[in-house]
Scaffold this motif. Structure first.
Motif, PDB file in Angstrom:
ATOM      1  N   SER A  33    -110.907-126.864 -24.729  1.00 30.06           N
ATOM      2  CA  SER A  33    -110.422-127.828 -25.705  1.00 30.06           C
ATOM      3  C   SER A  33    -109.121-128.497 -25.300  1.00 30.06           C
ATOM      4  O   SER A  33    -108.977-129.714 -25.416  1.00 30.06           O
ATOM      5  N   ASP A  34    -108.163-127.690 -24.835  1.00 33.07           N
ATOM      6  CA  ASP A  34    -106.822-128.229 -24.617  1.00 33.07           C
ATOM      7  C   ASP A  34    -106.163-127.653 -23.369  1.00 33.07           C
ATOM      8  O   ASP A  34    -104.949-127.548 -23.292  1.00 33.07           O
ATOM      9  N   GLY A  35    -106.970-127.266 -22.395  1.00 30.67           N
ATOM     10  CA  GLY A  35    -106.428-126.697 -21.170  1.00 30.67           C
ATOM     11  C   GLY A  35    -105.423-127.623 -20.499  1.00 30.67           C
ATOM     12  O   GLY A  35    -105.672-128.808 -20.324  1.00 30.67           O
ATOM     13  N   GLY A  36    -104.279-127.065 -20.115  1.00 29.73           N
ATOM     14  CA  GLY A  36    -103.254-127.819 -19.418  1.00 29.73           C
ATOM     15  C   GLY A  36    -102.237-128.485 -20.309  1.00 29.73           C
ATOM     16  O   GLY A  36    -101.178-128.897 -19.835  1.00 29.73           O
ATOM     17  N   ARG A  37    -102.501-128.584 -21.593  1.00 26.10           N
ATOM     18  CA  ARG A  37    -101.578-129.308 -22.470  1.00 26.10           C
ATOM     19  C   ARG A  37    -100.329-128.493 -22.779  1.00 26.10           C
ATOM     20  O   ARG A  37     -99.267-129.060 -23.026  1.00 26.10           O
ATOM     21  N   TRP A  38    -100.463-127.167 -22.794  1.00 26.56           N
ATOM     22  CA  TRP A  38     -99.335-126.306 -23.172  1.00 26.56           C
ATOM     23  C   TRP A  38     -99.122-125.253 -22.088  1.00 26.56           C
ATOM     24  O   TRP A  38     -98.861-124.099 -22.367  1.00 26.56           O
ATOM     25  N   PHE A  39     -99.189-125.681 -20.819  1.00 21.22           N
ATOM     26  CA  PHE A  39     -99.276-124.736 -19.724  1.00 21.22           C
ATOM     27  C   PHE A  39     -97.935-124.140 -19.319  1.00 21.22           C
ATOM     28  O   PHE A  39     -97.875-123.071 -18.752  1.00 21.22           O
ATOM     29  N   ALA A  44     -95.326-124.521 -24.441  1.00 22.89           N
ATOM     30  CA  ALA A  44     -96.198-123.644 -25.221  1.00 22.89           C
ATOM     31  C   ALA A  44     -95.469-123.072 -26.435  1.00 22.89           C
ATOM     32  O   ALA A  44     -96.020-123.017 -27.541  1.00 22.89           O
ATOM     33  N   VAL A  45     -94.219-122.645 -26.242  1.00 23.42           N
ATOM     34  CA  VAL A  45     -93.446-122.116 -27.372  1.00 23.42           C
ATOM     35  C   VAL A  45     -93.226-123.208 -28.417  1.00 23.42           C
ATOM     36  O   VAL A  45     -93.390-122.980 -29.623  1.00 23.42           O
ATOM     37  N   LEU A  89     -91.937-116.929 -28.974  1.00 26.30           N
ATOM     38  CA  LEU A  89     -92.372-117.139 -30.354  1.00 26.30           C
ATOM     39  C   LEU A  89     -91.930-115.993 -31.261  1.00 26.30           C
ATOM     40  O   LEU A  89     -91.454-116.212 -32.380  1.00 26.30           O
ATOM     41  N   ALA A  90     -92.076-114.751 -30.773  1.00 27.31           N
ATOM     42  CA  ALA A  90     -91.679-113.607 -31.588  1.00 27.31           C
ATOM     43  C   ALA A  90     -90.187-113.647 -31.899  1.00 27.31           C
ATOM     44  O   ALA A  90     -89.761-113.274 -33.000  1.00 27.31           O
ATOM     45  N   SER A  91     -89.394-114.111 -30.939  1.00 26.57           N
ATOM     46  CA  SER A  91     -87.945-114.177 -31.154  1.00 26.57           C
ATOM     47  C   SER A  91     -87.573-115.190 -32.228  1.00 26.57           C
ATOM     48  O   SER A  91     -86.483-115.126 -32.798  1.00 26.57           O
TER      49      SER A  91
END
Length: 285
Positions: A33-39, A44-45, A89-91
């Motif tokens: 679906s979105d490979g490479g967009r948030w690589f 990504a965060v 993200l957890a932070s």
């Protein structure tokens, strides 16, 4: 009340008064679906935080494509992709799930702040997965799975898909509990699109009540999948994955109304609206 619809709660995770929305962050170059967009990690965060801003209750981070026919990435590369994003993200206070079939990735992700392990193989791909999850006391998604991406299409053979998926999930749940994972921490997932064709996926969605009979909260992951393209195609070609978000939101609303614990989606805003409408209707009944 939502619990009357079979939604349930998962020990170790927040409780929501409606179907939860799980946003997807694929840290891959090749997801369907979105490979490479948030690589890269920073992008990504940011994307994960944007999904929370749009209404995601939790964010599922994965570093390996499980699209049909996909080859596996090696463990070191999966770790490189996933762990910094989970930590970032957890932070920020995000409830993070890790989407992995590898025990070491799950273990490192939990140490980095993930609170849920979403294993599409239900612990079958890596014999160390169930012991790692059990030792960590982490909630665990058990998905219906019949094999890796390279071969799963050939395994889409059923006499009665609802009965067989339910039975196979029950057997896998029993194995995971026997391996030490508390039953109160299990989530089940029918595995739409995994060793299933469009008719199988639709039949499972039509009979979510049968899956509720397993007694555990249900995750529905229909977002942008092939069966939606098939439904939308009519006599023409299926629309590309990113043009299936309205159809995804429709499935989200229907799944929420049928008592799903959570829906896993790429585009969050429409589904966040859909599950809230479903909850309002449920509350008015």
């Amino acid at each position: 009340m939502s619990t009357l619809r079979g939604r349930g709660t998962v020990e170790g995770l927040p409780e929501w008064d409606r179907c939860a929305v799980m946003g997807v962050v694929n840290v891959t170059p090749d997801s369907f679906s979105d490979g490479g967009r948030w690589f890269d990690t920073t992008t990504a965060v940011k994307h994960g935080l944007d999904l929370v801003g749009e209404g995601a209750d939790l964010v599922d981070v994965g570093g390996e494509s499980t699209r049909p026919g996909a080859s596996r990435v090696d463990e070191s590369e999966e770790l490189r992709r996933v762990i910094p994003v989970v930590r970032g993200l957890a932070s920020e206070g995000v409830t993070v799930s890790v989407d992995t079939m590898r025990a070491r990735v799950a273990e490192r992700a939990i140490a980095a702040g993930a609170v849920l392990v979403n294993d599409v193989s239900g612990g079958q791909a890596d014999p160390d997965m169930v012991p790692v999850v059990a030792a960590a006391g982490a909630p665990f998604v058990v998905m219906h799975w019949r094999g890796f991406s390279e071969s799963m299409n050939s395994r889409a053979v059923y006499g009665d898909v609802v009965a067989e998926v339910t039975a196979e999930l029950r057997a896998r749940m029993d194995a995971v509990v026997a391996g030490g994972v508390a039953p109160e921490r299990l989530v089940i997932d029918p595995g739409l699109g995994f060793a299933k064709d469009a008719a199988h996926d639709l039949a499972l969605l039509a009979r979510l009540d049968a899956l509720h009979g397993l007694g555990r909260p249900l995750l529905v992951a229909a977002s942008r999948k092939r069966f939606l393209g098939h439904v939308l195609a009519g006599e023409g070609a299926p629309p590309p994955a990113r043009e299936r978000d309205a159809a995804t939101a429709a499935v989200s609303a229907l799944s929420a109304r049928a008592g799903a614990w959570a829906v896993r989606v790429h585009e969050v805003r429409a589904t966040a609206d859909a599950v809230r409408v479903a909850r309002a209707i449920e509350g008015a009944a």
